[in-house]
Design a protein around this motif. Structure first.
Motif, PDB file in Angstrom:
ATOM      1  N   LEU A 248      -4.523   0.799   8.354  1.00 46.29           N
ATOM      2  CA  LEU A 248      -5.774   0.065   8.522  1.00 46.29           C
ATOM      3  C   LEU A 248      -5.675  -1.351   7.965  1.00 46.29           C
ATOM      4  CD1 LEU A 248      -8.571   0.698   9.696  1.00 46.29           C
ATOM      5  CD2 LEU A 248      -9.331   1.272   7.380  1.00 46.29           C
ATOM      6  N   ILE A 249      -5.001  -1.500   6.821  1.00 43.17           N
ATOM      7  CA  ILE A 249      -4.856  -2.814   6.199  1.00 43.17           C
ATOM      8  C   ILE A 249      -4.049  -3.752   7.082  1.00 43.17           C
ATOM      9  CG2 ILE A 249      -3.703  -3.991   4.283  1.00 43.17           C
ATOM     10  CD1 ILE A 249      -4.663  -1.768   2.467  1.00 43.17           C
TER      11      ILE A 249
ATOM     12  N   TYR B  71     -11.438   4.779  -0.939  1.00 44.16           N
ATOM     13  CA  TYR B  71     -10.702   4.022  -1.954  1.00 44.16           C
ATOM     14  C   TYR B  71      -9.345   3.585  -1.420  1.00 44.16           C
ATOM     15  CZ  TYR B  71      -8.538   2.998  -6.495  1.00 44.16           C
ATOM     16  OH  TYR B  71      -7.887   2.392  -7.548  1.00 44.16           O
ATOM     17  N   GLN B  72      -8.628   4.492  -0.780  1.00 47.72           N
ATOM     18  CA  GLN B  72      -7.298   4.158  -0.270  1.00 47.72           C
ATOM     19  C   GLN B  72      -7.341   3.259   0.957  1.00 47.72           C
ATOM     20  OE1 GLN B  72      -5.667   5.968  -3.385  1.00 47.72           O
ATOM     21  NE2 GLN B  72      -4.628   4.745  -1.855  1.00 47.72           N
ATOM     22  N   ALA B  73      -8.510   3.111   1.560  1.00 50.05           N
ATOM     23  CA  ALA B  73      -8.626   2.256   2.739  1.00 50.05           C
ATOM     24  C   ALA B  73      -8.802   0.785   2.385  1.00 50.05           C
ATOM     25  CB  ALA B  73      -9.807   2.713   3.602  1.00 50.05           C
ATOM     26  N   GLY B  74      -9.039   0.467   1.117  1.00 45.96           N
ATOM     27  CA  GLY B  74      -9.248  -0.930   0.783  1.00 45.96           C
ATOM     28  C   GLY B  74      -9.371  -1.217  -0.694  1.00 45.96           C
ATOM     29  N   LEU B  75     -10.296  -0.558  -1.359  1.00 48.92           N
ATOM     30  CA  LEU B  75     -10.556  -0.832  -2.769  1.00 48.92           C
ATOM     31  C   LEU B  75      -9.344  -0.538  -3.643  1.00 48.92           C
ATOM     32  CD1 LEU B  75     -12.609  -1.655  -4.934  1.00 48.92           C
ATOM     33  CD2 LEU B  75     -13.383   0.726  -5.020  1.00 48.92           C
ATOM     34  N   GLY B  76      -8.506   0.397  -3.235  1.00 53.12           N
ATOM     35  CA  GLY B  76      -7.317   0.715  -4.018  1.00 53.12           C
ATOM     36  C   GLY B  76      -6.162  -0.243  -3.790  1.00 53.12           C
ATOM     37  N   PRO B  77      -5.634  -0.333  -2.563  1.00 58.36           N
ATOM     38  CA  PRO B  77      -4.417  -1.144  -2.343  1.00 58.36           C
ATOM     39  C   PRO B  77      -4.636  -2.652  -2.338  1.00 58.36           C
ATOM     40  CG  PRO B  77      -5.150  -0.159  -0.277  1.00 58.36           C
ATOM     41  CD  PRO B  77      -5.999   0.439  -1.357  1.00 58.36           C
ATOM     42  N   ILE B  78      -5.797  -3.136  -1.929  1.00 61.33           N
ATOM     43  CA  ILE B  78      -5.984  -4.584  -1.798  1.00 61.33           C
ATOM     44  C   ILE B  78      -5.890  -5.309  -3.136  1.00 61.33           C
ATOM     45  CG2 ILE B  78      -7.682  -6.364  -1.199  1.00 61.33           C
ATOM     46  CD1 ILE B  78      -8.462  -4.704   1.206  1.00 61.33           C
ATOM     47  N   PRO B  79      -6.553  -4.848  -4.215  1.00 57.33           N
ATOM     48  CA  PRO B  79      -6.378  -5.530  -5.503  1.00 57.33           C
ATOM     49  C   PRO B  79      -4.939  -5.535  -5.994  1.00 57.33           C
ATOM     50  CG  PRO B  79      -8.341  -4.175  -5.564  1.00 57.33           C
ATOM     51  CD  PRO B  79      -7.629  -3.833  -4.308  1.00 57.33           C
TER      52      PRO B  79
ATOM     53  N   LYS C 213      -4.061  -3.742  10.319  1.00 55.00           N
ATOM     54  CA  LYS C 213      -4.811  -4.080  11.528  1.00 55.00           C
ATOM     55  C   LYS C 213      -6.089  -4.862  11.243  1.00 55.00           C
ATOM     56  CE  LYS C 213      -2.043  -1.973  14.404  1.00 55.00           C
ATOM     57  NZ  LYS C 213      -1.285  -2.733  15.427  1.00 55.00           N
ATOM     58  N   ALA C 214      -6.730  -4.609  10.099  1.00 56.50           N
ATOM     59  CA  ALA C 214      -8.059  -5.173   9.840  1.00 56.50           C
ATOM     60  C   ALA C 214      -8.001  -6.294   8.812  1.00 56.50           C
ATOM     61  CB  ALA C 214      -9.004  -4.069   9.361  1.00 56.50           C
ATOM     62  N   PRO C 215      -8.922  -7.260   8.887  1.00 52.48           N
ATOM     63  CA  PRO C 215      -9.019  -8.298   7.854  1.00 52.48           C
ATOM     64  C   PRO C 215      -9.341  -7.670   6.499  1.00 52.48           C
ATOM     65  CG  PRO C 215     -10.296  -8.896   9.796  1.00 52.48           C
ATOM     66  CD  PRO C 215      -9.888  -7.472   9.975  1.00 52.48           C
ATOM     67  N   ARG C 216      -8.786  -8.223   5.454  1.00 53.88           N
ATOM     68  CA  ARG C 216      -8.907  -7.589   4.145  1.00 53.88           C
ATOM     69  C   ARG C 216     -10.313  -7.673   3.563  1.00 53.88           C
ATOM     70  NH1 ARG C 216      -3.422  -9.622   1.073  1.00 53.88           N
ATOM     71  NH2 ARG C 216      -1.961  -9.035   2.710  1.00 53.88           N
ATOM     72  N   LYS C 217     -10.941  -8.816   3.716  1.00 50.68           N
ATOM     73  CA  LYS C 217     -12.238  -9.008   3.072  1.00 50.68           C
ATOM     74  C   LYS C 217     -13.290  -8.020   3.578  1.00 50.68           C
ATOM     75  CE  LYS C 217     -15.199 -12.777   1.502  1.00 50.68           C
ATOM     76  NZ  LYS C 217     -15.360 -14.240   1.463  1.00 50.68           N
ATOM     77  N   PRO C 218     -13.522  -7.895   4.901  1.00 56.13           N
ATOM     78  CA  PRO C 218     -14.473  -6.876   5.367  1.00 56.13           C
ATOM     79  C   PRO C 218     -14.040  -5.459   4.991  1.00 56.13           C
ATOM     80  CG  PRO C 218     -13.956  -8.434   7.115  1.00 56.13           C
ATOM     81  CD  PRO C 218     -12.981  -8.702   6.009  1.00 56.13           C
ATOM     82  N   LEU C 219     -12.737  -5.219   5.022  1.00 52.94           N
ATOM     83  CA  LEU C 219     -12.229  -3.897   4.682  1.00 52.94           C
ATOM     84  C   LEU C 219     -12.534  -3.556   3.225  1.00 52.94           C
ATOM     85  CD1 LEU C 219     -10.656  -1.579   5.985  1.00 52.94           C
ATOM     86  CD2 LEU C 219      -8.553  -2.616   5.134  1.00 52.94           C
ATOM     87  N   PHE C 220     -12.348  -4.529   2.337  1.00 48.54           N
ATOM     88  CA  PHE C 220     -12.640  -4.309   0.923  1.00 48.54           C
ATOM     89  C   PHE C 220     -14.135  -4.029   0.711  1.00 48.54           C
ATOM     90  CE2 PHE C 220     -13.866  -5.782  -3.284  1.00 48.54           C
ATOM     91  CZ  PHE C 220     -12.915  -5.192  -4.100  1.00 48.54           C
ATOM     92  N   ILE C 221     -14.986  -4.766   1.409  1.00 51.88           N
ATOM     93  CA  ILE C 221     -16.436  -4.587   1.254  1.00 51.88           C
ATOM     94  C   ILE C 221     -16.869  -3.205   1.734  1.00 51.88           C
ATOM     95  CG2 ILE C 221     -18.680  -5.444   2.011  1.00 51.88           C
ATOM     96  CD1 ILE C 221     -17.354  -8.220   2.286  1.00 51.88           C
ATOM     97  N   ILE C 222     -16.425  -2.825   2.930  1.00 52.59           N
ATOM     98  CA  ILE C 222     -16.798  -1.513   3.477  1.00 52.59           C
ATOM     99  C   ILE C 222     -16.256  -0.390   2.606  1.00 52.59           C
ATOM    100  CG2 ILE C 222     -16.510   0.032   5.452  1.00 52.59           C
ATOM    101  CD1 ILE C 222     -16.412  -2.470   7.235  1.00 52.59           C
ATOM    102  N   SER C 223     -15.010  -0.539   2.147  1.00 48.90           N
ATOM    103  CA  SER C 223     -14.401   0.468   1.285  1.00 48.90           C
ATOM    104  C   SER C 223     -15.200   0.637  -0.004  1.00 48.90           C
ATOM    105  CB  SER C 223     -12.964   0.068   0.960  1.00 48.90           C
ATOM    106  OG  SER C 223     -12.408   0.903  -0.022  1.00 48.90           O
ATOM    107  N   SER C 224     -15.609  -0.467  -0.614  1.00 45.49           N
ATOM    108  CA  SER C 224     -16.381  -0.400  -1.858  1.00 45.49           C
ATOM    109  C   SER C 224     -17.725   0.289  -1.638  1.00 45.49           C
ATOM    110  CB  SER C 224     -16.601  -1.809  -2.421  1.00 45.49           C
ATOM    111  OG  SER C 224     -15.371  -2.448  -2.695  1.00 45.49           O
ATOM    112  N   LEU C 225     -18.369  -0.017  -0.521  1.00 44.46           N
ATOM    113  CA  LEU C 225     -19.665   0.611  -0.224  1.00 44.46           C
ATOM    114  C   LEU C 225     -19.523   2.112  -0.014  1.00 44.46           C
ATOM    115  CD1 LEU C 225     -21.211  -2.055   2.192  1.00 44.46           C
ATOM    116  CD2 LEU C 225     -21.870  -1.589  -0.182  1.00 44.46           C
TER     117      LEU C 225
ATOM    118  N   ALA D 276       0.832  -1.205   0.000  1.00 44.71           N
ATOM    119  CA  ALA D 276       0.000   0.000   0.000  1.00 44.71           C
ATOM    120  C   ALA D 276       0.863   1.251   0.000  1.00 44.71           C
ATOM    121  CB  ALA D 276      -0.931  -0.005   1.217  1.00 44.71           C
ATOM    122  N   GLY D 277       2.092   1.132   0.523  1.00 46.34           N
ATOM    123  CA  GLY D 277       3.006   2.274   0.491  1.00 46.34           C
ATOM    124  C   GLY D 277       3.341   2.718  -0.913  1.00 46.34           C
ATOM    125  N   LEU D 278       3.275   1.787  -1.877  1.00 48.90           N
ATOM    126  CA  LEU D 278       3.478   2.182  -3.274  1.00 48.90           C
ATOM    127  C   LEU D 278       2.427   3.183  -3.707  1.00 48.90           C
ATOM    128  CD1 LEU D 278       4.284  -1.314  -4.861  1.00 48.90           C
ATOM    129  CD2 LEU D 278       5.896   0.521  -4.358  1.00 48.90           C
TER     130      LEU D 278
END
Length: 420
Positions: A240-241, A296-304, A243-255, A62-64
């Protein structure tokens, strides 16, 4: 090594833009910078993934995005005060520094081990972890994983064309491996959903969007604030990534991205269709893009992007990450180029609501198909895809399925190359 060769391309492209005497040279400079951007994204992400520990892997990846946004913010900021030619000249400084500094860091241990350079790989791993760190367990796990996937213990002499053909045939034949095709399918879908939530349109059309949406703040200042918020959100997302599980983080970020795009569409609708004006309504576009940027930066951006580098097996990671990066950049191009058409088809406010619907689809996909790789080693990730899919060949009783083996051995590939 590949990252060291890309810096000069950036420098050449920016110099061509800065000193372009006509439109043709300007286009050439943009093409060179585009090629450099495409070539650098996958090697950089793969390198960071391969040198990181499982605990810090996603945060470092995510630092990238954080450094990418730092460059974007500087571009927004300097673009308000200096001309585009001077800005292109200043843009030569980062690739020049990276070209020099990359000479002082080692190659990835995984890469060195796959090439049979075990001593160098162990030294690189020790350098990365520190002299006082005991690397024996990590080194043995990495060596075991690489040995299971290495096609040949002895290299054969072959010309460049034959080697390229051999590598291509090996790649195509191994696409039916479950630890290859399943991650690739996930990456293709998740990158599509990521890009078509419309964030790239805000980044590339930021000034015009702020102007058309009726922002109460100067459009250039609003763009700079957007870049600053997204930069700060990158560091927040990295924490945040971790500390938190990725799957819920990705879902909340997308919403939340979907919510932000919906509010941006609402702001345009109220001003252009309903004719509602006022300072508060004028702040709604800026508030909306802030929601999109932070979410976006909390999940939808860096996780993929993290998945792109860590889901594939070590023997094909560079190939598949390159293919995935190419597909992702194609999606970015399509998103940006189709933005005017989407606005024309759905109306300006309808375009943002369309992107909001894509965000909802991303959340649904994350809830149903997305694996959670937080804290898992790269070997465990490959094991997940191998054991959760059908096995290509019948295994003997008690045989390990932790790493999927190539579906065709190197001798068979050599025979096919000779026939061609």
């Amino acid at each position: 090594m590949s990252c060291r060769l890309i810096g000069p391309l950036y420098i050449l492209g920016n110099l061509c833009i800065s000193f372009s005497p006509d439109l043709k040279m300007l286009y050439f400079g943009r093409i060179v910078c585009g090629v450099a951007s495409g070539l650098s994204s996958s090697p950089a992400a793969v390198y960071v993934i391969e040198i990181s520990t499982p605990l810090w892997r996603t945060s470092f990846n995510a630092g990238l995005s954080a450094f990418y946004m730092f460059g974007t913010f500087l571009t927004y900021f300097l673009g308000k005060w200096i001309g585009w030619r001077a800005l292109s000249s200043v843009s030569c400084i980062p690739p020049l520094l990276s070209t020099v500094l990359l000479c002082f860091i080692p190659e990835s241990p995984s890469f060195l081990l796959t090439k049979g350079r075990n001593v160098e790989g162990k030294m690189a791993l020790q350098w990365l972890r520190g002299d006082e760190y005991n690397i024996e367990k990590e080194y043995q796990e990495l060596l075991t994983s690489v040995n299971k996937l290495r096609k040949d213990s002895m290299k054969i002499e072959e010309n460049f064309l034959k080697k390229c053909l051999r590598d291509l045939m090996s790649l195509l034949l191994n696409l039916i491996r479950p630890d290859v095709w399943k991650p690739l399918l996930i990456i293709i879908i998740i990158m599509f959903l990521q890009q078509f939530t419309g964030l790239a349109t805000i980044s590339f059309y930021a000034v015009s969007i702020m102007e058309s949406a009726g922002s109460s703040i100067d459009k250039y200042t609003a763009t700079i604030l957007y870049g600053l918020v997204r930069l700060l959100a990158c560091f927040f997302g990295s924490y945040l990534i971790k500390k938190a599980p990725r799957k819920p983080l990705f879902i909340i970020s997308s919403l939340l991205v979907s919510l932000g795009m919906g509010l941006l569409g609402l702001a345009v609708y109220l001003q252009e269709v309903q004719g509602v004006t006022g300072f508060a309504i004028g702040l709604l576009p800026l508030f909306s893009v802030f929601i999109v940027a932070i979410s976006y930066q909390a999940g939808l951006g860096p996780i993929p992007w993290s998945y792109q580098s860590e889901l594939f097996p070590v023997d094909l990671r560079s190939w598949m990450s390159g293919i995935s990066g190419c597909i992702s950049h194609l999606y970015v191009f399509l998103t940006i180029k189709t933005f005017p058409s989407v606005q024309y088809t759905f109306s300006p406010h309808g375009a943002y609501w369309f992107y909001a619907c894509i965000g909802l689809l991303a959340a649904i996909f994350g809830a149903t198909f997305l694996p959670d790789t937080k804290g898992k080693s790269l070997a465990e990730v490959s094991e997940y895809f191998t054991s959760s899919c059908c096995i290509l060949r019948k295994r003997k009783k008690g045989e390990s399925t932790s790493i999927s083996e190539p579906v065709i051995n190197s001798q068979e590939i050599d025979c096919l190359v000779e026939k061609v």
